[in-house]
Design an enzyme around this catalytic site. Sequence first.
Site, PDB file in Angstrom:
ATOM      1  CE  LYS A   1      -2.920   0.798   3.588  1.00  0.00           C
ATOM      2  NZ  LYS A   1      -2.916   2.197   4.050  1.00  0.00           N
ATOM      3  CB  SER A   2       3.845   2.301   1.934  1.00  0.00           C
ATOM      4  OG  SER A   2       3.294   2.406   3.216  1.00  0.00           O
TER       5      SER A   2
ATOM      6  N   GLY B   1      -4.690   8.478   5.468  1.00  0.00           N
ATOM      7  CA  GLY B   1      -3.756   9.490   5.977  1.00  0.00           C
ATOM      8  C   GLY B   1      -2.608   9.707   5.006  1.00  0.00           C
TER       9      GLY B   1
ATOM     10  CG  ASP C   1       1.164   0.436   9.447  1.00  0.00           C
ATOM     11  OD1 ASP C   1       0.831   1.293  10.281  1.00  0.00           O
ATOM     12  OD2 ASP C   1       1.449   0.703   8.265  1.00  0.00           O
TER      13      ASP C   1
ATOM     14  CB  SER D   1       5.646  10.479  10.748  1.00  0.00           C
ATOM     15  OG  SER D   1       4.727  10.557   9.665  1.00  0.00           O
TER      16      SER D   1
HETATM   17  C1  S3P Z   1       2.771   5.104   6.055  1.00  0.00           C
HETATM   18  C2  S3P Z   1       3.451   5.507   7.166  1.00  0.00           C
HETATM   19  C3  S3P Z   1       3.054   5.133   8.518  1.00  0.00           C
HETATM   20  C4  S3P Z   1       2.106   3.948   8.517  1.00  0.00           C
HETATM   21  C5  S3P Z   1       1.018   4.096   7.500  1.00  0.00           C
HETATM   22  C6  S3P Z   1       1.610   4.212   6.107  1.00  0.00           C
HETATM   23  C7  S3P Z   1       3.238   5.571   4.740  1.00  0.00           C
HETATM   24  O1  S3P Z   1       2.392   6.233   9.105  1.00  0.00           O
HETATM   25  O2  S3P Z   1       1.530   3.774   9.784  1.00  0.00           O
HETATM   26  O3  S3P Z   1       0.149   2.988   7.519  1.00  0.00           O
HETATM   27  O4  S3P Z   1       2.831   4.992   3.705  1.00  0.00           O
HETATM   28  O5  S3P Z   1       4.017   6.526   4.712  1.00  0.00           O
HETATM   29  P1  S3P Z   1       3.173   7.446   9.832  1.00  0.00           P
HETATM   30  O6  S3P Z   1       3.940   8.175   8.829  1.00  0.00           O
HETATM   31  O7  S3P Z   1       2.089   8.288  10.433  1.00  0.00           O
HETATM   32  O8  S3P Z   1       4.014   6.782  10.866  1.00  0.00           O
END
Ligand code: S3P
Length: 427
Positions: A21-22, A92, A314, A164
């Site tokens: 997903k990322s 997010g 996660d 983050s």
């Molecule tokens: C992600 C970063 C993480 C992770 C989220 C996906 C990303 O969040 O928990 O599921 O794709 O950059 P944070 O950047 O808030 O730690």
Amino acid sequence: MDHAFTPVDRISGILRMPADKSIAHRSLLLAGMAGGTSRLSGPISGEDLLSTRRCMELLGARITEEGTDALVVRGTGWNVPREARLYCGNSGTTMRLLSGALAGRPGTFTLTGDASLSRRPMRRVAEPLRMMGASVETAERGLPPLTVQGGALSPISYRSPVPSAQVKSAILLAGMQADGTTTVEEPAPSRDHTERLLAWLGCRVERGSGRASITGGDQLFSHPGFELDLPGDLSSAAFWLVAAILVPGGSVRIEGVGLNPRRLGILEILGAMGADLEISPTGEQPEPVGFVAARSRQLKAVEIAGSLIPRAVDELPLVALAATQAEGVTVIRDASELRVKETDRVAVLAEGLRTLGAKVEDRHDGLVIEGPAPLTGGVVDAAGDHRMAMTFAVAALIARDRVTVRGWEAAAVSYPQFLQDLEKVAG
Ligand code: S3P
């Protein structure tokens, strides 16, 4: 929607996961920002990725399916409309990364989300983007919606108070559009997919442990397009690895899965708990990929804290579940970020696992779990959070009686094929 799960006698088989997903969010975003046409292959599924796809389409990218497992993205060269209202759903990553990418564009962009996303902290991206010269408005207490008025940006050196990848990526995507070098430092290294992809695409990126910088330039906007094979998602694979470890006699092998070192915390933790794992890289560039296999084994308790947390952030709900079956007291510390995910995962996990008979205490920055404790049946609430829904589904596989997961539909956010894959491996 409620979904009832019954215990299983067996977990075994070979699976491939939906695209990471990322990496898929970033690929859609970068392909849409590039000048030419790109091809992304791999099962890009889940509501979060659909949110990024729709936002990029509203910003002018043309995205079409090619067969079942590839997307062709005609990029915009980052020439975007002067105004857009972008619904980021539950994601997010979509909201935070887009806020940075749009900070350098002249125009007014409003980023909104669903009820869960509307409760998540955005000051962490708004502040550094303001320091770079963008106007970023939030609702009260730094919550969404975000209104970004982009324009000329100045480079910054920023020390993020939280580790983050979303904050770091937002700053790098804005930094790419500033005149000079922008640097982000974080208290512990977070996932580096943005840096890897940008470097692979010819942008001037430097990476270190807990530090990343980018020098502005239009390498991406004039890029002719790229072909990328997306690895499977280790965060989705983790459900089956833990299921195989916890169900007596269990064994699974996940092929074609992403093995980025900054995502391997779950494997490090399960290894430290005594799990029987086999990890084998088969390729690299721009992201390492390989297979992971797991077999059932009695686990022992561990203490988890510090820089390991962002590498497993996660998967911590699954660590907590595994800890309910491990011998001894597992302590998860330094994990207050779990309280600002799709839901307050510390509270929801503690409540759900206790309902199923586990011995769990919630702390301000983590959990204390005493095992092994047999799990009973019951009704648990996913609180609208995909990872909670699937963690409770895995708990159900080893429970004595039926477990009903309330709000099961949330699983579709990242892993719509979870139940089909369960059918394939469960007996
Ligand atoms: C992600 C970063 C993480 C992770 C989220 C996906 C990303 O969040 O928990 O599921 O794709 O950059 P944070 O950047 O808030 O730690």
